[in-house]
Design a protein around this motif. Structure first.
Motif, short mmCIF file in Angstrom:
data_model
loop_
_atom_site.label_atom_id
_atom_site.label_comp_id
_atom_site.label_asym_id
_atom_site.label_seq_id
_atom_site.Cartn_x
_atom_site.Cartn_y
_atom_site.Cartn_z
N ALA A 232 0.83 -1.20 0.00
CA ALA A 232 0.00 0.00 0.00
C ALA A 232 0.87 1.26 0.00
CB ALA A 232 -0.93 -0.02 1.21
N SER A 233 1.93 1.21 0.82
CA SER A 233 2.77 2.41 0.90
C SER A 233 3.53 2.66 -0.40
CB SER A 233 3.73 2.29 2.09
OG SER A 233 4.78 1.43 1.76
N GLY A 235 2.27 1.93 -3.20
CA GLY A 235 1.27 2.28 -4.21
C GLY A 235 1.40 1.44 -5.47
N PRO A 237 0.00 -1.76 -7.26
CA PRO A 237 -0.96 -2.86 -7.24
C PRO A 237 -0.31 -4.11 -7.83
CG PRO A 237 -1.50 -1.31 -9.00
CD PRO A 237 -0.21 -0.85 -8.40
#
Ligand SMILES: [Zn+2]
Length: 606
Positions: A232-233, A235, A237
């Motif tokens: 997530a950090s 970014g 996917p």
């Protein structure tokens, strides 16, 4: 005379302070070579002398604390066979002898040669003999036991060398100027330009990840939550398949061994910058970069950048006088390769006279017992002492001899028997191979000095490091072209005086055509060094040579070899295959087309 005046001013001549205190007074190091004093502007000295607290009540003069002295270091480099070791000894003696009884100057030599660190094997590693060392203390020679399969990595070398340097610099009684001599390119590079110490290849020294040797399996497991947080950090996917792969890596589970390409593709998604540094087949490095990500939550490339910035800040502080700055003078003794070639060839012949073959036989038995005790491939020609030139070159001959005449242990005469035709052939071939390998090594060293070290020093010229090049091509002119100018330069260096550069030569250029020198640049970087990476050593994927089918293996090309690649066979064949080139014979239009295609490919990459 200026000096006399200043001395009287200071008190009594008989209590002249040892020049080792002089650095405290700034420029007054000039006084060290008291004989040169006429070249000094007395006006400059006197006020300084007057201000010096040590000179008041001159009877109680003491050495200043070592920490306040200006620390200096000399390095002597050059390709093999140019006389580095000799010059180092001469300079060490010059520094020690040149001083008066009360000057307390000293010098010791630190070898930066990865092969000479091995005990014994003096001939094959070209160690200076006791006699040649002339009682000058030498460090980092014969410190590894080849019988234990010891290897030294650059980090350990730097650490040990720096310990010695610091100890010498901190000596309270003698003003030491250590001399580094070598040898091994990446040792020198890291020792002289410490800003480069943490490179992407050898960062394990102070790295978050110390699981370098085993592909990273020892690193701590990371939970699934952490993995998702990291993703997530960043970014980024991830497709489920790749996320699963990352999770398996984080668990350190061995039940599924992903392919090299799978791992590399994962890294390429998460940290493309780092992925471009590794060939996809280099699983160890790919894994390491993935492990850094898992353990720090940072991309390896980012971690690396931060280290670099930190170093630059530290270097900046150093320059401001913030701490431990050591002034470095690098002397490169250069010899024209054509002339050097003859000297190197002769040296090989001489090595055989001095017992080269006996040492190789010894090494062979070491390799065997290592193999037995460890059950691994100890005789890896790319590792440790077994890289030393001569070992693999004589393998065939000695194996033949062993098969024909039995064990070689203790055999004093290993020269082929006149009746042994095949032996003679193999022996001659081995000598030629060794000579060739020695020449190539010298060539790589010169390329590296020219293309890497010299420019790197040039960029840091303001940061207390200087390079001078002396011409050692003619050994008969050694005194005139090397010894004397080097001594003069060192005197000036130690006295903070302008360097007498009359005898120095510019950075030797390569006479070969552009393409060749590009190749040399590559050799210089990859060379004998398992080390340094820079932009030229990152990989690009050739869009022409990489098949279009998804999942097919990419054709990865070193950026530095790109020009060679697009003019090479593999690439041309791929162009034929794709119909970019036609096989209808070389004509003007095809030539143009080829160039267009190459340009196109280059654009795709850059
Ligand atoms: Zn290609």
């Amino acid at each position: 005379m200026g000096q006399d005046l200043s001395l009287h001013r200071a008190g009594d001549v008989t209590t002249l302070p040892p020049p080792s205190i002089l650095p405290l007074m700034g420029q007054d190091q000039n006084l060290k070579g008291a004989g040169d004093v006429t070249t000094l502007p007395p006006a400059l000295i006197l006020p300084l002398m007057g201000q010096d607290p040590n000179l008041n009540g001159a009877g109680n003069v003491t050495l200043p604390p070592a920490s306040t002295r200006r620390k200096k270091l000399i390095a002597v480099c050059g390709s093999t066979g140019t006389g580095k070791s000799q010059l180092a000894v001469e300079l060490a003696q010059h520094i020690t002898n040149h001083a008066h009884d009360d000057t307390r100057m000293g010098s010791e030599i630190i070898s930066a040669d990865s092969m000479q660190m091995y005990e014994g094997l003096d001939v094959i590693t070209n160690k200076a003999t006791r006699q040649e060392m002339e009682d000058v203390p030498h460090h980092m020679l014969s410190v590894l036991d080849p019988r234990l399969g010891d290897e030294c990595d650059v980090g350990t070398f730097i650490q040990k060398a720096n310990q010695i340097i610091t100890r010498l610099h901190d000596d309270p009684n003698v003003d030491y100027v250590p001399i580094i001599v070598g040898g091994t390119n990446y040792y020198l590079q890291h020792l002289l330009l410490p800003g480069k110490l943490v490179s992407m290849d050898d960062d394990k020294r102070e790295h978050v990840d110390n699981s370098d040797s085993d592909g990273g399996k020892e690193a701590n497991a990371v939970t699934e939550d952490t993995v998702d947080q990291i993703l997530a950090s960043l970014g980024v996917p991830l497709e489920n398949e790749q996320r699963q792969l990352l999770l398996r890596l984080s668990e350190k589970s061995d039940d599924h061994d992903p392919s090299a390409l799978q791992l590399w593709k994962l890294l390429n998604v998460l940290d493309p910058k780092m992925a471009s540094r590794w060939h996809y087949r280099d699983t160890r490095k790919t894994r390491r970069s993935l492990n850094v990500l898992l353990e720090t939550g940072k991309r390896h490339s980012q971690w690396y950048e931060e280290q670099r910035e930190k170093e630059q800040v530290e270097e900046g502080e150093e320059e401001d006088g913030g701490g431990g700055g050591v002034e470095r003078m690098v002397i490169w003794i250069y010899s024209d390769l054509n002339t050097l070639r003859q000297r190197l060839d002769k040296r090989v012949d001489k090595m055989i006279e001095r017992g080269l073959l006996q040492e190789i036989v010894e090494l062979r038995s070491i390799a065997r017992s290592l193999e037995q005790s460890r059950g691994d491939n100890a005789v890896d020609y790319t590792r440790g002492i077994f890289q030393t030139i001569g070992y693999k070159e004589f393998d065939e001959y000695l194996t033949h001899r062993e098969r024909t005449f039995g064990s070689l242990d203790g055999t004093s005469d290993l020269i082929p028997d006149p009746s042994d035709d095949q032996g003679r052939k193999l022996f001659d071939h081995a000598i030629e191979s060794m000579k060739l390998a020695t020449r190539q090594y010298a060539k790589r060293q010169i390329s590296w000095l020219r293309n890497r070290l010299a420019p790197d020093i040039g960029r840091k010229a303001s940061k207390g490091i200087r390079l001078v090049i002396l011409d050692a091509t003619d050994p008969n002119q050694w005194q005139e072209n090397v010894n004397q100018p080097a001594s003069d330069i060192i005197d000036a260096f130690l006295n903070d005086a302008p360097l007498p550069l009359e005898k120095t030569i510019p950075i030797p250029t390569s006479n070969s055509p552009a393409k060749k020198s590009r190749k040399k640049a590559i050799n210089a970087s990859t060379a004998d060094d398992q080390s340094s990476t820079d932009d030229r050593l990152s990989f690009v994927i050739c869009p022409i040579c990489t098949p279009d089918e998804p999942g097919s293996e990419p054709q990865m090309v070193l950026r530095a070899k790109w020009q060679d690649h697009i003019h090479g066979k593999v690439h041309k064949n791929a162009m034929y295959k794709r119909g970019i080139l036609s096989r209808s014979g070389p004509d003007q239009s095809e030539e143009a087309q080829k160039k267009r295609a190459a340009r196109q490919a280059a654009r795709n990459v850059d």
